[in-house]
Design an enzyme around this catalytic site. Structure first.
Site, mmCIF file in Angstrom:
data_model
loop_
_atom_site.group_PDB
_atom_site.id
_atom_site.type_symbol
_atom_site.label_atom_id
_atom_site.label_comp_id
_atom_site.label_asym_id
_atom_site.label_seq_id
_atom_site.Cartn_x
_atom_site.Cartn_y
_atom_site.Cartn_z
ATOM 1 C CG ASP A 16 -1.599 -1.174 1.598
ATOM 2 O OD1 ASP A 16 -1.546 -2.131 0.826
ATOM 3 O OD2 ASP A 16 -2.216 -1.205 2.670
ATOM 4 C CB SER A 76 -1.651 0.911 5.576
ATOM 5 O OG SER A 76 -0.979 0.210 4.573
HETATM 6 C C1 FRU Z 1 -3.885 -3.710 2.706
HETATM 7 C C2 FRU Z 1 -3.241 -4.091 4.038
HETATM 8 C C3 FRU Z 1 -3.599 -3.119 5.139
HETATM 9 C C4 FRU Z 1 -2.454 -3.289 6.099
HETATM 10 C C5 FRU Z 1 -1.276 -3.501 5.164
HETATM 11 C C6 FRU Z 1 -0.202 -4.391 5.701
HETATM 12 O O1 FRU Z 1 -3.203 -4.205 1.597
HETATM 13 O O2 FRU Z 1 -3.616 -5.420 4.387
HETATM 14 O O3 FRU Z 1 -4.868 -3.333 5.728
HETATM 15 O O4 FRU Z 1 -2.280 -2.180 6.931
HETATM 16 O O5 FRU Z 1 -1.816 -4.047 3.969
HETATM 17 O O6 FRU Z 1 0.899 -4.402 4.844
#
Ligand code: FRU
Length: 425
Positions: A16, A76
């Site tokens: 992300d 994230s």
């Molecule tokens: C989305 C996610 C978020 C999380 C992150 C971990 O792709 O699963 O919810 O914070 O990736 O890398």
């Protein structure tokens, strides 16, 4: 296969986009990063800075999971620039030996936009949720700071938690934004509220048994009742196969800019991609400006991309046209299409067909025979803008009313073929 004008990791795994903002004139983008090409692990935030949203410098890994409240990953989150400081909000992910999970919404602050001091958790898990509670997104409205956090309720349903603050440090819980009688899947990741010309949208990455998708809902953000009142049933923000976890921010000129993860999918699908052998995986999309046309949300590549056009060729195409080009870092803009029957073929890897309200996009699979395809009905076809970058493809249809993002692994076949009935520009 590494893109020339997209953010991608020199090595390791990207997911992300995080912490987006413009701070003292410079654009900042972080991304979820692991030094090895594996999708799961103790995620870090890798930092990139730009003057123009096109050329980025890699500032290295800035948030690393070192403290007790984030020991299994700095997950994230978002960024806020004030006059004096740049705040990062993120999720501290903690796992125990039994596989249990804890979650802390944390803050880190910088006064130079380069080094960030961690201030630890500012929000602990409220009652009513499981520990799938993450991805804080912060914005300002009506003299308050607001935060949405992606959540799973105790009933194992996706929802979005709302918080309010007047100082970015002390946060009060305001409630669940979403109507629980609707199907939000089992978890809502990366929620975002955007406000463009007075129209409001909720963007959320829904995890459902049928797959995970970034969806946009039009509606009204009711700050008093702490509810997002829906005006529609939601649409895919991007109908390609390789798009997830988008995040927006408003830049200093007032543009609302969105960047997504140009990746995602099942573990096996991700790990089968040919770039794994080059030691890296995935990219971010190009920054897209969100805007309203005819009452509808559209996405267009930020105008800064026009400045990197090189070897520009204007072609009036009719019948069969072949465009010979040296590279797969290409922008193609086809205008004045007048809804005619038309097709584009990019090196037999990506094909676009339009005929009779039917738009079909095919993308060649890299380790199997044949093509994956997506088909949508559109009432007319005015223009198509395609951005290819070595192993990525982003297709903007009708000024970005519909967008399709794909991985596309081009081979030595360089040319672009166009077949049209009438003249196109
Ligand atoms: C989305 C996610 C978020 C999380 C992150 C971990 O792709 O699963 O919810 O914070 O990736 O890398």
């Amino acid at each position: 296969m590494r893109p020339r004008y997209h953010i991608s990791p020199e090595h390791g795994f990207l997911n992300d986009p995080n912490g987006l903002t413009q701070f003292r004139g410079k654009y900042h983008v972080f991304y979820q990063w692991l030094p090895d090409v594996v999708p799961q692990g103790n995620k870090q935030w890798r930092h990139c800075i730009s003057d123009d949203l096109v050329h980025w410098t890699d500032e290295g890994s800035t948030l690393q999971p070192k403290k007790w409240y984030e020991k299994n990953g700095c997950y994230s989150g978002s960024g806020i620039a004030t006059e004096d400081a740049y705040f990062l909000f993120y999720t501290g992910n903690v796992r125990d030996a039994e596989g249990g999970r804890e979650t802390y919404q944390c803050v880190a602050v910088s006064d130079d936009g380069k080094s960030f001091q961690k201030e630890g958790p500012v929000i602990y898990l409220p009652d009513g949720y499981t520990a799938h509670f993450r991805d804080p997104k912060v914005w300002k409205k009506n003299n308050s700071w607001w935060m949405v956090v992606g959540a799973q309720t105790k009933e194992l349903q996706g929802n979005v938690a709302l918080f309010e603050s007047n100082n970015l440090k002390k946060w009060d819980y305001r409630g669940n934004l979403l109507d629980p009688s609707m199907d939000w899947g089992y978890m809502c990741e990366c929620p975002d509220i955007v406000d463009i010309d007075g129209q409001q949208f909720l963007i959320v990455s829904c995890q459902k048994e049928t797959g995970c998708k970034g969806i946009v809902f039009s509606g009204k953000m009711d700050y008093i009742e702490a509810k997002f009142q829906l005006d529609d049933v939601g649409n895919l923000l991007d109908a390609g196969f390789d798009f997830y976890a988008p995040q927006s921010f408003v830049d200093e000129s007032g543009r609302c800019i969105l960047i997504g993860w140009l990746g995602a999918g099942e573990l096996e699908y991700q790990m089968s991609q040919p770039t794994v052998e080059e030691g890296w995986l995935h990219a971010l999309t190009i920054p897209r400006e969100l805007f309203i046309q005819n009452g509808k949300l559209h996405q267009r590549p930020v105008k800064e991309f026009e400045r990197i056009r090189r070897h520009e060729r204007v072609i009036e195409a009719e019948g069969y046209t072949f465009i010979d080009q040296e590279t797969w870092s290409v922008e193609l803009l086809a205008e004045q299409l007048s809804s005619q029957k038309i097709s584009f073929n990019f090196g037999n890897v990506l094909k676009i067909y339009f005929d009779n309200n039917n738009l079909l996009i095919q993308r060649k699979h890299w380790n199997m025979k044949g093509y994956d395809e997506v088909q949508v009905e559109i009432s007319e076809l005015e223009n198509i803008q395609v951005f290819l970058d070595q192993s990525t493809a982003e297709i903007f249809v009708n000024n970005g009313e519909k967008v399709f993002t794909f991985k596309a692994f081009f081979t030595d076949e360089k040319g672009i073929e166009i077949e049209s009935e009438q003249t196109i520009l």
